[in-house]
Design an enzyme around this catalytic site. Structure first.
Site, PDB file in Angstrom:
ATOM      1  N   ASP A   1       0.058   2.817  -6.874  1.00 29.19           N
ATOM      2  CA  ASP A   1       1.307   3.712  -7.372  1.00 29.19           C
ATOM      3  C   ASP A   1       1.735   4.533  -6.081  1.00 29.19           C
ATOM      4  OD1 ASP A   1       1.041   2.918  -9.781  1.00 29.19           O
ATOM      5  OD2 ASP A   1      -0.067   4.665 -10.598  1.00 29.19           O
TER       6      ASP A   1
ATOM      7  N   TYR B   1     -12.543   3.190  -7.609  1.00 31.43           N
ATOM      8  CA  TYR B   1     -11.598   4.287  -6.921  1.00 31.43           C
ATOM      9  C   TYR B   1     -12.346   5.655  -7.005  1.00 31.43           C
ATOM     10  CZ  TYR B   1      -7.459   1.459  -8.358  1.00 31.43           C
ATOM     11  OH  TYR B   1      -6.462   0.318  -8.258  1.00 31.43           O
TER      12      TYR B   1
END
Length: 253
Positions: free
Chosen positions: A61, A119
């Site tokens: 994002d 992540y």
């Protein structure tokens, strides 16, 4: 020069980037901002003298960073991989780095061949210094780290994570994922949440982190998190952590 030098080959590249100020990894519709993909494709077009499309392992994002994003592209190059890497690095902004490039089989796909991702989310307890502040979530309220770890353990495994995604699609969309790892590591005032799984939904990691911080603040319990997971329903109870603290660390193949 040999004829085979002019035959396009597929190459796998690993890159790192500072996502601050970018509209995410993937190219956006006109007027929605510059994406990392746009910058890399512009550099490849300058090197090869024609448009070159790249395919990434997945989206990140706006404002999210990467330590090990992977992409592939097809092009003919006859000057060696070190010179290609140098050509790529020379023309890119300092916020984007190509870490490696190598030829791969013709049917390799950066997205569809990926087996999983890791992540990392960075949190700073109290006011971070000016050099760390752009790359972490600064949390001024005290956090119960032991409670966060206990809640994180309840989320590991194969579950339907619909309650922890910002997806707006139909309920029949597959939201089951395998979460192999959700570690909460602390070093002084710095927290690092490491999340590893076979795939992630839209804003899933940031939603998990936001919920875990709520547990650390005493707003939610581990049992509450388990109930939210079982409900398969996203509500305002689950906050989304800021994009600036999230890093795509590694893609597994």
């Amino acid at each position: 020069m040999r004829a085979c030098d002019f035959v396009p080959r597929r190459r796998k590249c690993v890159c790192a980037y500072d996502g601050t100020g970018f509209a995410g990894w993937q190219s956006q519709a006109a007027g929605r901002g510059l994406a990392i993909q746009d910058v890399i494709e512009a550099r490849l077009a300058a090197i090869f003298g024609q448009p070159v499309r790249i395919a990434g392992s997945g989206r990140t994002d706006a404002g999210v960073h990467a330590l090990g994003q992977v992409f592939h592209f097809d092009a003919a190059w006859s000057h060696g991989e070190e010179k290609l890497l140098l050509a790529l690095r020379t023309g890119l902004p300092s916020t984007i780095q190509i870490k490696s490039t190598r030829p791969v089989r013709a049917d390799f796909h950066a997205r569809f061949d990926a087996r999983g991702k890791r992540y990392e989310y960075r949190i700073h307890l109290g006011d971070a210094d000016p050099f760390a502040r752009p790359y972490c979530w600064t949390v001024f309220r005290p956090l119960d780290v032991d409670a966060i770890r206990a809640a994180a353990a309840r989320l590991i495994g194969r579950h339907d994570f619909r309650a922890f995604t910002a997806l707006n699609g139909p309920a029949r969309e597959d939201t089951v994922r395998m979460l192999h790892r959700l570690d909460v590591l602390q070093r002084g005032r710095r927290l690092r949440i490491v999340c590893e799984g076979d795939g992630f939904l839209y804003k899933m990691v940031r939603s998990l982190v936001g919920a875990l911080v709520s547990v650390g603040e005493g707003k939610l319990s581990a049992a509450d998190l388990a109930a939210i997971l079982a409900s398969r329903h996203r509500t305002a109870t689950v906050q989304t952590a800021p994009a600036k603290g999230l890093f795509l660390a590694k893609v597994f193949y």
